[in-house]
Design an enzyme around this catalytic site. Structure first.
Site, PDB file in Angstrom:
ATOM      1  N   ASP A  42     -43.303  72.347  -0.942  1.00 28.34           N
ATOM      2  CA  ASP A  42     -41.575  72.997  -0.333  1.00 28.34           C
ATOM      3  C   ASP A  42     -40.997  71.256  -0.788  1.00 28.34           C
ATOM      4  O   ASP A  42     -40.944  70.622  -0.774  1.00 28.34           O
ATOM      5  CB  ASP A  42     -41.810  72.381   1.218  1.00 28.34           C
ATOM      6  CG  ASP A  42     -40.155  72.543   1.755  1.00 28.34           C
ATOM      7  OD1 ASP A  42     -39.212  73.464   1.228  1.00 28.34           O
ATOM      8  OD2 ASP A  42     -39.705  72.105   2.764  1.00 28.34           O
ATOM      9  N   SER A  98     -34.361  79.401  14.056  1.00 31.44           N
ATOM     10  CA  SER A  98     -36.775  79.752  14.336  1.00 31.44           C
ATOM     11  C   SER A  98     -36.975  79.485  15.379  1.00 31.44           C
ATOM     12  O   SER A  98     -38.332  80.155  14.990  1.00 31.44           O
ATOM     13  CB  SER A  98     -36.251  77.786  13.645  1.00 31.44           C
ATOM     14  OG  SER A  98     -35.575  77.602  12.563  1.00 31.44           O
ATOM     15  N   ASP A 132     -33.702  74.711   2.830  1.00 34.93           N
ATOM     16  CA  ASP A 132     -34.602  74.205   4.189  1.00 34.93           C
ATOM     17  C   ASP A 132     -33.689  72.986   4.656  1.00 34.93           C
ATOM     18  O   ASP A 132     -32.985  72.371   4.007  1.00 34.93           O
ATOM     19  CB  ASP A 132     -35.748  73.195   3.465  1.00 34.93           C
ATOM     20  CG  ASP A 132     -36.634  72.961   4.842  1.00 34.93           C
ATOM     21  OD1 ASP A 132     -37.456  74.273   5.832  1.00 34.93           O
ATOM     22  OD2 ASP A 132     -36.830  71.405   5.441  1.00 34.93           O
ATOM     23  N   HIS A 183     -40.661  69.636   2.580  1.00 37.36           N
ATOM     24  CA  HIS A 183     -41.681  68.734   3.834  1.00 37.36           C
ATOM     25  C   HIS A 183     -43.056  68.800   3.078  1.00 37.36           C
ATOM     26  O   HIS A 183     -43.637  67.995   3.670  1.00 37.36           O
ATOM     27  CB  HIS A 183     -41.940  69.284   4.858  1.00 37.36           C
ATOM     28  CG  HIS A 183     -40.523  70.272   5.781  1.00 37.36           C
ATOM     29  ND1 HIS A 183     -39.674  70.405   5.593  1.00 37.36           N
ATOM     30  CD2 HIS A 183     -40.565  68.942   6.821  1.00 37.36           C
ATOM     31  CE1 HIS A 183     -38.832  70.690   6.343  1.00 37.36           C
ATOM     32  NE2 HIS A 183     -39.373  69.999   7.430  1.00 37.36           N
TER      33      HIS A 183
END
Length: 628
Positions: free
Chosen positions: A354, A330, A369, A375
């Site tokens: 999401d 990330s 995810d 999220h």
């Protein structure tokens, strides 16, 4: 009666004797004339020739090695020193034949401790020596007692000498070895690529790192001296001398105090820390843990000790900071985010829902995810703050490989960016062409999705991660990472050649930089930031990004369980960031191998480095190291 005949003819005998005497005299005279002629030829006609040959037996021309330049940190702390060493040497021609040589070594072994390894290395050096009558070391760093024992036995040891030389010494041992490199005994391959005459009196050469890259500046120029010797070849006096020119002293951007803080922050874990000065590109710290003692390599490490380093599971010889290739995970998302908005793939206001996964087609594979429940509504800023994989799956799929690969290349991935780290690795920047060349397969949409979160084929070094982060901190202004700050105090002596220069990164709108930096600040200071744990009690602001790189793949319906995996298969923790966020003075990249999540393993290491730099307590750290 007949007249009696005389038994002897005295007159004839006298004549014969006279003739023989004259012949002998003539022969003597001839030989005397030949002797006088030869003497005249040698003493008069060939006088100059034989005087020169006589002087050659009495007078020798010896190289005088130059003193190697010293290396200092940015604050003037000595990092690489020269220390005197008294070595036991032998001159093969003065010792005698092989039998005499073996007898001399045996005799020396009765005076000082000489191991089988010393003898093996001596014969190896003897076979590699560059000219006759060159002394060959048998044992290094003699003690005062050993020197005295040999001195009182000089008369029984023809060809044996105790020679003094300056050898490299690294006072901070393994703490700096991956930053500085080290020097070692010069070999034939290295001698072939340098000026053999200039290295005629030199036994060492830079092997790695700064010591290798700046060898021509550190080495100096050899000197010469004419010496008078006795019949045993020992020097009686110096007749003429041309002094050598010492090597130049180097000052690095490296901050020893910060280096030691970064090393201690890793706390024995395998990993790397790179800290850069965004104003100059100077490398403030370059840590690869674990390290090793470079002093063992200066005079020659034993095969046993070297094999132990090679076979260690922790790979201490491996420079993780510039050669370690890790999935950036990330930590790549800020670059991917900038690429998405600057390429026009999405706008700054673009958002998605999401649910905890992403699908290319309805009912197809689910790219999950890290947060199972998702999220909710996510835009780019929230995607950076909370490291939402699903958002980047979406924009990565939309963008495709060509824009991503292009922008990643602009930020320095897939190339060697440093000025003076010769072991720096380019790692892997995948592209459509790269996959076809390396895998003989086309690029698939799933490859783009993996690349969008820094996984898949993408690999980067910690130095590359720090360099890309520095470009964000500088809002696109490129600085070449470098170790060297000045040569003997002259900063103007440091020149970046054209092939090392890199164009600045130009975005279509400057506000994209501000947006991304604010999003990276939220990572540390935001209410849901993945690195909010290090943002507590800060009197300055950090802009950063965490990353957790998978070492082994996890099946779609399985959950990651670190305890169920062997340590070497656990995730790597990563963090990149800079501080103060509004006016960056330091950039840091951290990789902790098999340490787990970036927020728990790597971010706390970065926090310690940031705190030490901002507090300027580094001089105290150096003082403690020198005392301890």
């Amino acid at each position: 009666m007949k007249k009696p005949v005389a038994l002897k003819d005295h007159q004839r005998e006298r004549r014969t004797f006279t003739n023989r005497v004259m012949l002998a005299f003539a022969v003597v005279v001839v030989f005397m004339l030949v002797l006088v002629a030869r003497l005249f030829y040698l003493q008069v006609i060939e006088h100059d020739v034989y005087r020169t040959l006589s002087d050659s037996n009495r007078v020798q021309l010896q190289p005088v090695p130059p003193t190697r330049g010293l290396i200092y940190d940015r604050n003037g702390v000595l990092l690489a020193d020269n220390r005197p060493s008294h070595n036991l040497t032998l001159v093969r021609e003065q010792v005698g034949d092989q039998e005499a040589l073996e007898a001399t070594i045996k005799q020396l072994a009765s005076l000082v401790e000489i191991s089988e390894r010393d003898v093996e290395r001596f014969y190896k050096r003897l076979s590699q020596r560059r000219r006759p009558y060159q002394s060959v070391p048998l044992k290094f760093q003699l003690s005062d007692e050993e020197i005295a024992r040999i001195a009182v036995n000089y008369h029984r040891l023809p060809g044996v000498e105790v020679e003094a030389e300056l050898i490299r010494y690294y006072p901070y041992t393994g703490s700096l070895v991956h930053a500085l490199g080290y020097v070692g005994r010069i070999n034939e391959r290295e001698l072939a690529r340098v000026d053999a005459q200039d290295y005629s009196g030199t036994h060492h050469i830079g092997k790695l790192g700064v010591e290798k890259f700046y060898e021509d500046r550190l080495h100096g120029t050899v000197g010469l001296q004419k010496v008078e010797t006795n019949a045993r070849g020992r020097v009686l006096r110096v007749l003429e001398r041309t002094d050598p020119i010492p090597g130049e002293d180097l000052q690095l951007h490296l901050d020893l105090g910060l280096q030691l803080v970064a090393e201690r922050a890793l706390n024995g874990q395998r990993g790397a820390v790179v800290a850069l000065d965004p104003a100059t590109g100077g490398i403030l710290a370059l840590v690869s843990a674990p390290g090793y003692d470079p002093n063992e390599f200066v005079t020659g490490i034993s095969s046993k000790d070297y094999r132990a380093l090679q076979e260690s599971d922790d790979l201490p010889l491996f420079n993780r900071a510039i050669r370690g290739r890790y999935p950036p995970a990330s930590t790549l998302k800020p670059v991917i985010g900038l690429a998405a908005v600057d390429s026009g793939t999405v706008s700054l206001g673009y958002d998605i829902w999401d649910p905890g996964y992403y699908q290319i087609t309805e009912g197809g594979r689910r790219y999950r995810d890290w947060k199972r429940g998702g999220h909710g509504r996510v835009d780019l800023r929230k995607a950076i703050e909370e490291s939402v994989d699903t958002y980047f799956y979406d924009v990565g799929h939309r963008m495709g490989i060509d824009p991503m690969s292009d922008y990643l290349q602009r930020f320095g991935f897939g190339q060697v960016n440093s000025l003076d780290l010769p072991e720096d690795h380019a790692a892997i920047l995948p592209s459509r062409e790269w996959k076809r060349r390396m895998r003989n397969r086309p690029w698939y949409p799933g490859d783009s999705i993996n690349l969008s979160i820094g996984q898949g084929f993408m690999l980067a070094t910690p130095l590359q991660l720090a360099t890309a982060t520095m470009a964000i901190a500088n809002r696109g202004q490129w600085r070449v990472p470098r170790m060297l700050k000045a040569i003997e105090g002259d900063e103007n002596a440091v020149v970046v050649p054209e092939d090392k220069q890199h164009p600045d990164i130009k975005l279509k709108r400057e506000r994209y930089w501000d947006y991304m930096i604010e999003a990276m600040e939220d990572v540390v200071h935001g209410r849901r930031g993945t690195a909010r744990g290090i943002g507590r009690d800060l009197n300055y602001r950090i802009a950063g990004k965490t990353g957790t790189a998978q070492v082994v793949g996890i099946k779609q319906d399985e959950e990651y369980d670190a305890e169920a995996l062997a340590e070497k298969y656990r995730d790597h923790g990563l963090f990149v960031g800079f501080a103060p966020a509004e006016a960056p003075r330091i950039v840091v990249a951290v990789v902790v191998e098999n340490g787990g999540g970036g927020s728990s393993a790597a971010a706390p290491v970065a926090r310690e480095v940031f705190d030490a730099f901002m507090a300027r307590e580094l001089t105290e750290v150096v003082a403690q190291e020198e005392q301890g």
